[in-house]
Design a protein around this motif. Structure first.
Motif, PDB file in Angstrom:
ATOM      1  N   PRO A  70      19.923 -52.808  -8.089  1.00  0.00           N
ATOM      2  CA  PRO A  70      19.507 -51.519  -8.650  1.00  0.00           C
ATOM      3  C   PRO A  70      17.999 -51.426  -8.887  1.00  0.00           C
ATOM      4  O   PRO A  70      17.405 -50.367  -8.712  1.00  0.00           O
ATOM      5  CB  PRO A  70      20.277 -51.445  -9.975  1.00  0.00           C
ATOM      6  N   LEU A  71      17.387 -52.549  -9.258  1.00  0.00           N
ATOM      7  CA  LEU A  71      15.949 -52.533  -9.508  1.00  0.00           C
ATOM      8  C   LEU A  71      15.176 -52.384  -8.199  1.00  0.00           C
ATOM      9  O   LEU A  71      14.156 -51.677  -8.145  1.00  0.00           O
ATOM     10  CB  LEU A  71      15.538 -53.812 -10.232  1.00  0.00           C
ATOM     11  N   HIS A  72      15.648 -53.049  -7.128  1.00  0.00           N
ATOM     12  CA  HIS A  72      15.036 -52.832  -5.812  1.00  0.00           C
ATOM     13  C   HIS A  72      15.213 -51.380  -5.378  1.00  0.00           C
ATOM     14  O   HIS A  72      14.293 -50.772  -4.823  1.00  0.00           O
ATOM     15  CB  HIS A  72      15.678 -53.762  -4.775  1.00  0.00           C
ATOM     16  N   PHE A  73      16.382 -50.820  -5.620  1.00  0.00           N
ATOM     17  CA  PHE A  73      16.645 -49.431  -5.259  1.00  0.00           C
ATOM     18  C   PHE A  73      15.688 -48.484  -5.988  1.00  0.00           C
ATOM     19  O   PHE A  73      15.076 -47.609  -5.368  1.00  0.00           O
ATOM     20  CB  PHE A  73      18.099 -49.069  -5.595  1.00  0.00           C
ATOM     21  N   TYR A  74      15.539 -48.660  -7.298  1.00  0.00           N
ATOM     22  CA  TYR A  74      14.639 -47.791  -8.055  1.00  0.00           C
ATOM     23  C   TYR A  74      13.207 -47.894  -7.537  1.00  0.00           C
ATOM     24  O   TYR A  74      12.508 -46.880  -7.401  1.00  0.00           O
ATOM     25  CB  TYR A  74      14.665 -48.141  -9.546  1.00  0.00           C
ATOM     26  N   ALA A  75      12.772 -49.125  -7.247  1.00  0.00           N
ATOM     27  CA  ALA A  75      11.404 -49.321  -6.774  1.00  0.00           C
ATOM     28  C   ALA A  75      11.192 -48.649  -5.423  1.00  0.00           C
ATOM     29  O   ALA A  75      10.198 -47.942  -5.206  1.00  0.00           O
ATOM     30  CB  ALA A  75      11.083 -50.814  -6.697  1.00  0.00           C
ATOM     31  N   PHE A  76      12.118 -48.873  -4.478  1.00  0.00           N
ATOM     32  CA  PHE A  76      12.000 -48.223  -3.173  1.00  0.00           C
ATOM     33  C   PHE A  76      12.105 -46.706  -3.293  1.00  0.00           C
ATOM     34  O   PHE A  76      11.345 -45.972  -2.657  1.00  0.00           O
ATOM     35  CB  PHE A  76      13.078 -48.735  -2.218  1.00  0.00           C
ATOM     36  N   ARG A  77      13.041 -46.229  -4.080  1.00  0.00           N
ATOM     37  CA  ARG A  77      13.232 -44.781  -4.213  1.00  0.00           C
ATOM     38  C   ARG A  77      11.952 -44.098  -4.696  1.00  0.00           C
ATOM     39  O   ARG A  77      11.496 -43.108  -4.104  1.00  0.00           O
ATOM     40  CB  ARG A  77      14.370 -44.501  -5.205  1.00  0.00           C
ATOM     41  N   ASP A  78      11.355 -44.640  -5.755  1.00  0.00           N
ATOM     42  CA  ASP A  78      10.177 -43.994  -6.328  1.00  0.00           C
ATOM     43  C   ASP A  78       8.975 -44.090  -5.402  1.00  0.00           C
ATOM     44  O   ASP A  78       8.233 -43.111  -5.219  1.00  0.00           O
ATOM     45  CB  ASP A  78       9.852 -44.622  -7.684  1.00  0.00           C
ATOM     46  N   MET A  79       8.770 -45.274  -4.792  1.00  0.00           N
ATOM     47  CA  MET A  79       7.583 -45.429  -3.953  1.00  0.00           C
ATOM     48  C   MET A  79       7.714 -44.676  -2.632  1.00  0.00           C
ATOM     49  O   MET A  79       6.729 -44.123  -2.126  1.00  0.00           O
ATOM     50  CB  MET A  79       7.308 -46.915  -3.710  1.00  0.00           C
ATOM     51  N   LEU A  80       8.905 -44.624  -2.055  1.00  0.00           N
ATOM     52  CA  LEU A  80       9.087 -43.856  -0.820  1.00  0.00           C
ATOM     53  C   LEU A  80       8.929 -42.368  -1.084  1.00  0.00           C
ATOM     54  O   LEU A  80       8.384 -41.629  -0.249  1.00  0.00           O
ATOM     55  CB  LEU A  80      10.467 -44.145  -0.226  1.00  0.00           C
ATOM     56  N   GLN A  81       9.379 -41.926  -2.238  1.00  0.00           N
ATOM     57  CA  GLN A  81       9.204 -40.507  -2.568  1.00  0.00           C
ATOM     58  C   GLN A  81       7.724 -40.162  -2.729  1.00  0.00           C
ATOM     59  O   GLN A  81       7.276 -39.085  -2.314  1.00  0.00           O
ATOM     60  CB  GLN A  81       9.965 -40.165  -3.846  1.00  0.00           C
ATOM     61  N   GLU A  82       6.963 -41.090  -3.284  1.00  0.00           N
ATOM     62  CA  GLU A  82       5.531 -40.857  -3.471  1.00  0.00           C
ATOM     63  C   GLU A  82       4.795 -40.643  -2.159  1.00  0.00           C
ATOM     64  O   GLU A  82       3.815 -39.888  -2.106  1.00  0.00           O
ATOM     65  CB  GLU A  82       4.907 -42.036  -4.227  1.00  0.00           C
ATOM     66  N   ILE A  83       5.253 -41.297  -1.084  1.00  0.00           N
ATOM     67  CA  ILE A  83       4.552 -41.171   0.202  1.00  0.00           C
ATOM     68  C   ILE A  83       5.183 -40.096   1.090  1.00  0.00           C
ATOM     69  O   ILE A  83       4.804 -39.952   2.257  1.00  0.00           O
ATOM     70  CB  ILE A  83       4.530 -42.518   0.962  1.00  0.00           C
ATOM     71  N   GLY A  84       6.141 -39.352   0.542  1.00  0.00           N
ATOM     72  CA  GLY A  84       6.729 -38.256   1.302  1.00  0.00           C
ATOM     73  C   GLY A  84       7.801 -38.659   2.287  1.00  0.00           C
ATOM     74  O   GLY A  84       8.136 -37.883   3.193  1.00  0.00           O
TER      75      GLY A  84
END
Length: 280
Positions: A70-84
């Motif tokens: 879940p922590l990897h998921f949150y990190a990827f989700r937020d950072m991928l959203q930041e780059i569009g």
């Protein structure tokens, strides 16, 4: 950090199965093993009895020792959203399971950022791992029953290693937070092998470092790539379905699947292995 040759001597010159040392992080694929590029399904009728007598257990780290997905998921989700990524829509858990879970960062650069230059994509992954470690430092939890299993392993004097696709900084943090520095005799980092999981190289390296046979060893894994790597190295894998679907792990070749280390199915198998080694 001790040289690889030194760590290998430690395991080849002692008969004591419990070595109270800080774990050695191996760095090269030993030439004593030939590495196959093919993985295969072991699936041996949902039982581990065929590996008796048991010599060792090998563990993945992320999602297997601790509930870190879940922590990897949150990190990827937020950072991928930041780059569009995905037109700015956040990824969901299904996307994470099918496209990210169990893969190493170099592979993920091609999966997620195929149009980026390699250096830029790897910088993104490095930043993502830093965010993951910040989250893990606050929220990491071991898989239920881990302490009980580790005590069982130690009481029987079994050899053990951690084998991971995670980068060194992540592996060191998680092992430390779980207080397993003195439990593992070897920690193998896939990033320092010729090939990462799903190739068998990291598990072959662990077998050589511990001087053990794949015929008397099994693996705990939570991902498709990890199960394929274990099977490719000649060992059965017990799937940890803490996050990934049970059927996905079985289809990958898991001998059977458990929810955590308290699962009765696991302990039935462990007791069966122990009984098989006792004289009639």
């Amino acid at each position: 950090m001790a040289a690889v040759a030194t760590s290998l001597r430690l395991f080849s010159t002692t008969n004591d199965p419990i070595l109270r040392r800080k774990p050695n992080f191996s760095t090269t694929i030993p030439s004593a093993f030939s590495v196959s590029s093919n993985s295969y399904s072991i699936n041996s009728n949902a039982s581990l009895s065929f590996i008796a007598p048991l010599e060792a257990i090998l563990f993945d780290i992320d999602g297997t020792l601790c509930d870190s997905d879940p922590l990897h998921f949150y990190a990827f989700r937020d950072m991928l959203q930041e780059i569009g990524f995905n037109n700015g829509s956040p990824i969901d858990e299904e996307f994470f399971i099918n496209n990210i879970s169990g893969k190493h960062n170099e592979e993920l650069c091609n999966v997620l950022l195929p149009e980026w230059e390699v250096e830029k994509a790897m910088k993104f992954m490095v930043d993502k791992e830093a965010l993951f470690r910040r989250l893990a430092a606050e929220q990491l939890e071991p898989i239920s029953g881990l302490e009980k299993l580790c005590k069982w392993v130690e009481d029987l004097g079994l050899k053990r290693a951690a084998v991971t696709n995670a980068p060194r900084s992540n592996a060191e943090l998680l092992i430390s937070m779980l207080k397993l520095e003195d439990f593992f005799e070897v920690i193998v980092l896939a990033e320092e092998c010729a090939r990462a999981k799903p190739f068998p190289d990291p598990y072959l390296k662990a077998l050589n470092a511990l001087q053990i046979s794949p015929n008397h060893t099994f693996v705990f894994e939570d991902s498709v790539s990890g199960i394929k790597a274990a099977n490719g190295a000649g060992m059965p894998a017990v799937g940890m379905a803490s996050r990934n679907p049970e059927q996905m792990l079985l289809d990958a070749g898991a001998t059977f699947v458990i929810k955590d280390y308290n699962d009765p199915k696991l302990w039935e198998n462990l007791e069966e292995i122990v009984q098989q080694k006792l004289p009639l």
